[in-house]
Enzyme design. Structure first.
Site, PDB file in Angstrom:
ATOM      1  N   GLY A 304       0.862  -1.130   0.057  1.00  0.00           N
ATOM      2  CA  GLY A 304      -0.047   0.023   0.138  1.00  0.00           C
ATOM      3  C   GLY A 304       0.791   1.122  -0.158  1.00  0.00           C
ATOM      4  O   GLY A 304       1.806   1.495  -0.661  1.00  0.00           O
ATOM      5  N   SER A 305       0.292   2.275   0.726  1.00  0.00           N
ATOM      6  CA  SER A 305       1.145   3.750   0.695  1.00  0.00           C
ATOM      7  C   SER A 305       2.311   3.698   0.939  1.00  0.00           C
ATOM      8  O   SER A 305       3.108   4.661   0.987  1.00  0.00           O
ATOM      9  CB  SER A 305       0.006   4.740   1.256  1.00  0.00           C
ATOM     10  OG  SER A 305      -1.169   4.749   0.641  1.00  0.00           O
ATOM     11  N   VAL A 306       2.639   2.734   1.961  1.00  0.00           N
ATOM     12  CA  VAL A 306       4.378   2.781   2.391  1.00  0.00           C
ATOM     13  C   VAL A 306       5.223   2.641   1.194  1.00  0.00           C
ATOM     14  O   VAL A 306       6.314   3.499   1.258  1.00  0.00           O
ATOM     15  CB  VAL A 306       4.405   1.652   3.537  1.00  0.00           C
ATOM     16  CG1 VAL A 306       5.970   1.296   3.761  1.00  0.00           C
ATOM     17  CG2 VAL A 306       3.683   1.854   4.650  1.00  0.00           C
ATOM     18  N   LYS A 308       4.951   4.152  -1.487  1.00  0.00           N
ATOM     19  CA  LYS A 308       5.127   5.580  -2.008  1.00  0.00           C
ATOM     20  C   LYS A 308       6.561   6.320  -1.591  1.00  0.00           C
ATOM     21  O   LYS A 308       6.946   7.002  -2.627  1.00  0.00           O
ATOM     22  CB  LYS A 308       3.896   6.548  -1.736  1.00  0.00           C
ATOM     23  CG  LYS A 308       2.703   5.873  -2.256  1.00  0.00           C
ATOM     24  CD  LYS A 308       1.406   7.073  -1.592  1.00  0.00           C
ATOM     25  CE  LYS A 308      -0.079   6.362  -2.172  1.00  0.00           C
ATOM     26  NZ  LYS A 308      -1.165   6.882  -1.555  1.00  0.00           N
TER      27      LYS A 308
END
Length: 573
Positions: A304-306, A308
């Site tokens: 997920g967003s980690v 990014k």
């Protein structure tokens, strides 16, 4: 006349055959007595010798401060020698009574004709001494060692446990078996033709060599506190499990690794759920295998967003985005014929690149990911070490599940840019963020630090590959600044601690199949942000109720850092 001649010939033939047979026997006897004598002497000696192993003491596992995490307890192995038993019924009665065993099981072993038969192993020393004091003919009591873990379920999925012969089964116990196992000794006794030990003949004894001890980077105090925090949030959120990794991002040393629910290392074949009724043997074994798994290294997940953090680093390094770039988020981004939504339904509106990271805005990262392109995306994915394994010193590390470059279309690239449609392990994600946060140098996460002898003197120090540059210093410093703003101003504010500079990134990903509506909430943070000495990662599997990483995972790392930062001597600014 003819018959007499025939009979004489017959006698000569018989005599000749007999003579040749005798000659052959004499030749065979000479061969055995002269040329093969040593072999048969050895065989004869073996018939009159009996060996019993003396188990070697396994080396200890110590934490960074010398606290013993795995040691040994003296136990006994009870055996019988059939030929030496004078009163079988007495032996059966006494052993079944003292050992609390079924009499029929003891009888089978006592009446079995063999050189030596084991009745029971891992018997408490007090029980062994009690049997020895009975002075039963034919009963042998040999001292042995059984692995003992003073803190029971502490770091169970990391330490692992040993089998019946004290050999490592999982975890560090099997990874460092070569150092820990030691070398067994032997007791050699001489018997007569009936197998009875000869009195007055000294027994030979080869002393065992104890195993070496392993000192690891895990800190008992940090591990204990992290485990307590994981258990607390698991109970509060009724989650399936919680994993926490704490490491030194400068050299890869792991301070703690938690996978709750953990299990009792002194009783590893009992399910930690306590519910094994009605299970077949196969079902029970599957449940045990699942209980023993270290989710931080054995299982993959969509980060997920980690992730990014990785996309932003690659795009800044390739200069396809700058801090002055502006974006607009209407709540979605259209790629080909697919509308990919942002987590904020109404959108974030106009925002800078820094604000896009603080807001964890999917359209911003889709935009810059498409700018980067599939080829360069895959190049950085590999450069950051995400296509292989980290090399952590634990068995069974899983590999990344990733598209082949030729199969990455625009939609796949868009979703990969914000951490979906591929899978990594938690340790892989933590190591990658550590390598970006520490200034752009790759580190190998590890527990093993050094090997010690029985006196505690260092025999060797364990080395790992560190230092390869994966990112320029300038880009790494920019990322430190951006991730610090995520905690001070953005979605990671629940990890903020007054007086400390903390960088971090939140994430909330959905597991497959999407229709199950199960989520993974996570947060990764490091401090101090400009020169990190500790990195922490928390992953909560399938939390009930509120499931956003910034809401439930970030506070876990905050609480840990509030206690661990002063403990490590990191002062407030």
């Amino acid at each position: 006349m003819r018959n007499k001649t025939y009979n004489r010939k017959k006698i000569c033939i018989v005599f000749s055959v007999a003579f040749l047979m005798i000659l052959g026997l004499i030749g065979r006897l000479v061969y055995l007595m002269i040329f093969d004598a040593e072999y048969y002497q050895k065989k004869a000696q073996e018939l009159h010798e009996r060996e019993r192993d003396i188990k070697a003491e396994r080396g200890k596992i110590l934490d960074a401060n010398g606290t013993v995490l795995a040691t040994n307890r003296t136990v006994c192995t009870i055996s019988v020698i059939h030929s030496q038993i004078k009163d079988a019924e007495e032996v059966i009665r006494q052993l079944s009574d003292v050992l609390e065993m079924d009499e029929s099981d003891v009888r089978k072993r006592v009446e079995k004709v063999s050189s030596i038969e084991r009745i029971k192993s891992n018997v408490d020393k007090e029980i062994g001494d009690q049997i020895r004091n009975l002075e039963l003919d034919g009963v042998k009591v040999d001292e042995d060692f059984k692995r003992y873990y003073p803190f029971h379920d502490l770091a169970s999925t990391v330490l692992g446990f040993t089998g019946g012969d004290n050999q490592g089964i999982v975890g560090l116990e099997v990874m460092y078996e070569e150092y820990l196992k030691g070398k067994n000794g032997q007791i050699l006794t001489v018997t007569d033709a009936r197998g009875v030990e000869l009195e007055g003949v000294a027994e030979d004894r080869i002393e065992p060599v104890a195993g070496k001890s392993l000192q690891i980077s895990m800190d008992y105090n940090i591990q204990m506190y992290a485990q307590q925090m994981a258990e607390k949030v698991m109970e509060e959120k009724q989650a399936d499990g919680v994993s926490i990794i704490l490491m030194n991002p400068q050299n890869g040393e792991l301070y703690a690794m938690v996978n709750v629910p953990e299990y009792d290392l002194n009783d590893p074949y009992t399910l930690n759920s306590g519910n094994s009724e009605g299970m077949t043997d196969e079902q029970l074994q599957d449940a045990l295998n699942q209980m023993w798994r270290n989710r931080c290294i054995n299982d993959t997940y969509e980060p997920g967003s980690v992730f990014k953090v990785v996309t932003a680093s690659a795009c800044l390094e390739e200069k396809v985005v700058s801090l002055s770039d502006h974006f607009s988020c209407p709540g979605y981004y259209v790629v080909e014929d697919r509308k990919i939504r942002c987590h904020k339904v109404g959108g974030h509106g106009a925002e800078t690149f820094a604000e896009g990271i603080q807001n964890s805005c999917n359209p911003v990262f889709i935009n810059i990911g498409l700018r980067l392109g599939a080829e360069r995306f895959c190049h950085y994915y590999e450069q950051f070490g995400l296509l292989g394994t980290t090399g952590v010193d634990l068995p069974g590390e899983a590999s990344t599940i990733m598209h082949k470059q030729e199969d990455i279309g625009l939609v796949e690239l868009a979703t990969m840019s914000f951490g979906q449609s591929f899978q990594v392990t938690p340790i892989q994600m933590a190591a990658t963020v550590a390598s970006i946060a520490n200034g752009g140098r790759r580190v190998t996460p590890h527990f093993g630090v050094r090997v010690l002898d029985s006196e505690g003197e260092e025999i060797c120090r364990l080395n790992y590959e560190n230092g390869e540059r994966i990112l320029s210093k300038e880009t790494a410093q920019t990322m430190q600044m951006l991730l610090e703003s995520v905690v001070s101003e953005g979605g990671g504010k629940n990890a903020y601690i007054e007086g400390y500079r903390i960088g971090g990134k939140t994430a909330t990903s959905q597991t497959l199949p999407r229709s199950a509506n199960k989520y993974i909430s996570s947060f990764v943070g490091f401090a101090p942000a400009d020169d990190p000495e500790i990195l922490g990662m928390c992953i909560i599997y399938n939390p009930q109720g509120v499931y956003y990483g910034g809401t439930i995972a970030a506070p876990v790392i905050k609480s840990i850092f509030e206690n661990v930062l002063p403990y490590l001597g990191i002062e407030k600014e």
